[in-house]
Design a protein around this motif. Structure first.
Motif, PDB file in Angstrom:
ATOM      1  N   LEU A 120      58.782  20.999 -43.334  1.00  0.00           N
ATOM      2  CA  LEU A 120      59.029  20.314 -41.985  1.00  0.00           C
ATOM      3  C   LEU A 120      59.444  18.060 -42.329  1.00  0.00           C
ATOM      4  N   SER A 121      59.612  18.503 -42.831  1.00  0.00           N
ATOM      5  CA  SER A 121      59.993  16.927 -43.723  1.00  0.00           C
ATOM      6  C   SER A 121      60.984  16.197 -42.740  1.00  0.00           C
ATOM      7  N   ASP A 122      61.306  14.520 -42.323  1.00  0.00           N
ATOM      8  CA  ASP A 122      61.695  14.159 -41.552  1.00  0.00           C
ATOM      9  C   ASP A 122      61.909  14.660 -40.217  1.00  0.00           C
ATOM     10  N   ASN A 123      61.254  14.925 -39.284  1.00  0.00           N
ATOM     11  CA  ASN A 123      61.513  15.453 -37.742  1.00  0.00           C
ATOM     12  C   ASN A 123      60.012  13.993 -37.274  1.00  0.00           C
ATOM     13  N   PHE A 124      60.269  14.739 -36.166  1.00  0.00           N
ATOM     14  CA  PHE A 124      59.449  13.039 -35.461  1.00  0.00           C
ATOM     15  C   PHE A 124      58.145  13.908 -34.877  1.00  0.00           C
ATOM     16  N   ILE A 125      57.542  14.632 -35.690  1.00  0.00           N
ATOM     17  CA  ILE A 125      56.101  14.843 -35.188  1.00  0.00           C
ATOM     18  C   ILE A 125      55.519  14.054 -35.439  1.00  0.00           C
ATOM     19  N   THR A 126      54.173  13.328 -34.376  1.00  0.00           N
ATOM     20  CA  THR A 126      53.534  12.783 -34.355  1.00  0.00           C
ATOM     21  C   THR A 126      52.206  12.727 -34.658  1.00  0.00           C
ATOM     22  N   GLN A 127      52.274  13.953 -33.727  1.00  0.00           N
ATOM     23  CA  GLN A 127      50.387  14.714 -33.914  1.00  0.00           C
ATOM     24  C   GLN A 127      50.410  15.797 -34.515  1.00  0.00           C
TER      25      GLN A 127
END
Length: 652
Positions: free
Chosen positions: A55-62
């Motif tokens: 799931l790398s290089d995404n915008f998952i902040t939580q």
């Protein structure tokens, strides 16, 4: 019968859809990548049987709880994640490899640390580039007794203490590169009994005065500010095999363990040699050691005594400050095979070696195992005979970018004892085992007859010796052994290049000169690679191409002014599928225009149909004129006969 058929259809449907009851057959992928998909949360429809998830290089902040009971590897790097709920990893019972690099774990430290604490079975953890302080890192490493690999690169650690790894003593590989570490407390790494690889590069360490890590095999301390490295004397065998102290501020050779397995030592880009002579440096090293260990009863030259025991096979001393060659110190390394001494400040190699017996005699030392020596980028004007005789096993010698002149065959009228080899030239014939020699950029004036007699050279580089004269007998002594020859960029023309028959030569580079013809002697050679770039060639000898085409694989031809219509050689190369890597940059000319070679090869007959056999473009015009006269004459004859045969015409 119908019921049996229906059962088979259900089974077929189940298999093709990847499901057949609880614990049934399935063919779902064990790996899934959502890398760089602009995700803001973990997808909800993940297969519960996944073993690896990216799931790398995404915008998952939580990150909140998700259940993947078979998951073994999880990559969440590069998400700027600042909050991991305490229960997030609760249903990842098999997780062994977790990458949390390039996030913001220091923001919600309490929740994040509790979440990680539930992963007691982790074997590898990457928490690099998360802005972690010493305290934050310590919290995240709680309950990590199974941890084998840990990466903490790019954080803000300042001081390392034993409590940091108190609950992760099984670490085998540890990377703490690019932090702010200036101090390492005693017993920080010693309890890590399985530690083999330790990387502390790019920190602020100023000295290592008590190295006692017996278990470590690889130690990287490059790009710090280390001024000295000292190991206290003990009788324990150290496992150290690779030590990297490059890009520091070392003034002295490191004082290494008395009993060690060290094979590779990187000391490039330091200040070694700035203390002038080798004798001064050795004295200073011994004095430093006595001060550090507070010992006054050591033998006079403790440094050399230990140095003699090291099983080094490789040492890099490039880009230091040596104005003199540390002959005695380096000759003590009986296993040394490769020495990089390039880019120092050598102008001469003075034979300043201590004589323990008769002061009237010169002491000869030997480099017993040295095979590869790099002296590039110094200011050497000669290599003394005593030094050449010390290189009894040398195979590769890089002398590029110096000012050396090779000696040639001795003149019959000049006694040998009247030739001062040490001041006029270098006698490469002393190196009986030499196979590879680089003399590029030495400003060599003349390559004399039999310059390499006594050697068995396989490759020779003479590039960028501008205006070098090559005697016609210069290479005769190595003509049967030479396989690679580089004579690039010496500004020579064809009349000045005479080469002997070389039956072993497979590669020749004569680029960047003023040549318009290849030496005919190359027909003796089983050439595989030819480089004739940037010369004055209009054509290449067709007979030579025919002779060498059997072995030929690659030809470089760009930067010449070839005649398109004198290119049988090019057609042969093209038909035999010889590789022409720069064909798109190569050009040729006709009387009407210049073409790229690749454009010409598409329709060679079209561009040269009127220029064959030296007739030029007028040949086509002559053919057309002749046809016109012939047709016109036939028409006149035809109409003349018709007029004579017309009824009513008579002769009076």
């Amino acid at each position: 019968m119908i019921r049996h058929t229906f059962s088979n259809l259900v089974l077929l449907w189940s298999i093709t859809h990847g499901f057949y009851g609880p614990g049934g057959i399935h063919h779902a992928s064990k790996n899934q990548s959502w890398n760089n998909q602009n995700l803001s949360s973990v997808p909800l429809d993940l297969d519960v049987r996944l073993r690896r998830l990216d799931l790398s290089d995404n915008f998952i902040t939580q990150l909140h709880a998700f259940a993947l009971p078979c998951l073994e590897e999880l990559d969440l790097s590069g998400n700027q994640m600042d909050l991991i709920s305490e229960a997030a990893f609760g249903n990842l019972a098999r997780l062994e490899h977790l990458n949390l690099s390039r996030n913001r774990l220091s923001v919600s430290l309490g929740s994040n640390s509790k979440a990680l604490r539930s992963l007691g079975g982790l074997r590898s953890l990457d928490i690099s580039m998360n802005g972690l302080s010493n305290g934050a890192a310590e919290l995240l490493l709680r309950n990590k007794s199974s941890l084998d690999q840990l990466n903490m690169t790019g954080n803000v650690l300042i001081k390392l203490s034993p409590s940091l790894f108190g609950e992760s003593r099984s670490i085998r590989s540890l990377i703490i590169e690019d932090n702010l570490i200036s101090e390492i407390a005693p017993q920080t790494f010693e309890p890590l009994s399985r530690l083999e690889s330790l990387n502390l590069a790019r920190n602020n360490l100023a000295f290592i005065c008590d190295f006692t890590l017996h278990q470590v095999k690889y130690l990287n301390l490059s790009r710090n500010s280390v001024e000295f490295f000292v190991t206290p004397e003990d009788a324990v065998l150290y496992s150290l095999e690779v030590l990297d102290l490059s890009h520091n501020k070392l003034l002295y050779f490191p004082v290494l363990p008395k009993m060690n397995r060290l094979k590779y030592l990187h000391l490039q880009n330091n200040l070694l040699g700035a203390l002038d002579s080798e004798a001064v440096m050795v004295t200073e090293v011994n004095s430093l050691y006595q001060d550090v260990v507070n010992e006054t009863t050591l033998q006079k030259n403790y440094f050399h005594a230990n140095w003699r025991l090291m099983p080094l096979v490789y040492i890099d001393l490039s880009f230091n400050r040596f104005a003199s060659f540390p002959l005695e110190t380096l000759s003590l390394l009986n296993s040394l095979e490769t020495l990089n001494f390039s880019h120092n400040c050598l102008q001469n190699i003075n034979w300043d070696v201590r004589n323990y017996s008769d002061p009237r005699q010169v002491r000869q030392i030997i480099f017993h195992s040295l095979k590869h020596l790099d002296l590039q980028g110094n200011g050497l004007t000669h290599l003394p005979l005593l030094f050449l005789k010390a290189l009894t096993q040398i195979e590769t010698l890089n002398l590029q970018d110096n000012s050396l002149q090779p000696c040639g065959m001795l003149s019959g009228s000049l006694p040998k004892d009247r030739i001062d080899f040490d001041h006029f030239c270098t006698a490469f014939g002393q190196l009986k085992t030499l196979k590879h020699l680089n003399l590029g950029e030495n400003n060599i004036k003349i390559l004399p007859p039999n310059a390499f007699q006594g050697t068995s050279l396989v490759s020779l580089n003479l590039a960028k010796n501008l205006h070098m004269l090559i005697h016609e007998m210069a290479l005769e002594a190595v003509q049967t052994t030479l396989q690679s020859l580089i004579i690039s960029g010496i500004n020579i023309n064809s009349s000045g290049l005479s080469l002997p028959c070389m039956p072993a030569l497979t590669e020749i580079n004569i680029s960047n000169n003023k040549l318009n013809a290849t030496p005919s002697s190359l027909g003796c050679s089983p050439l595989k690679v030819i480089d004739v770039r940037n010369n004055d060639f209009m054509t290449i000898n067709y007979s030579l191409v025919e002779v060498v085409s059997t072995n030929l694989t690659t030809v470089y031809i760009s930067g010449n002014h070839f005649n398109c219509c004198d290119s049988r050689w090019l057609t042969v190369l093209n038909d035999m599928r010889i590789e022409l890597p720069d064909i798109s940059q190569a050009e040729c000319f006709t009387q009407e225009r210049n073409l790229t070679m690749s454009e010409y090869l598409k329709s060679p007959l079209f561009y040269c149909s009127f220029e064959r056999d030296g007739q030029g473009v007028h040949f086509g015009g002559m053919v057309i004129t002749l046809l016109f006269v012939t047709v016109f004459s036939l028409v006149l004859i035809f109409f003349g006969r018709k007029l004579c045969c017309t009824p009513g015409s008579s002769v009076v």
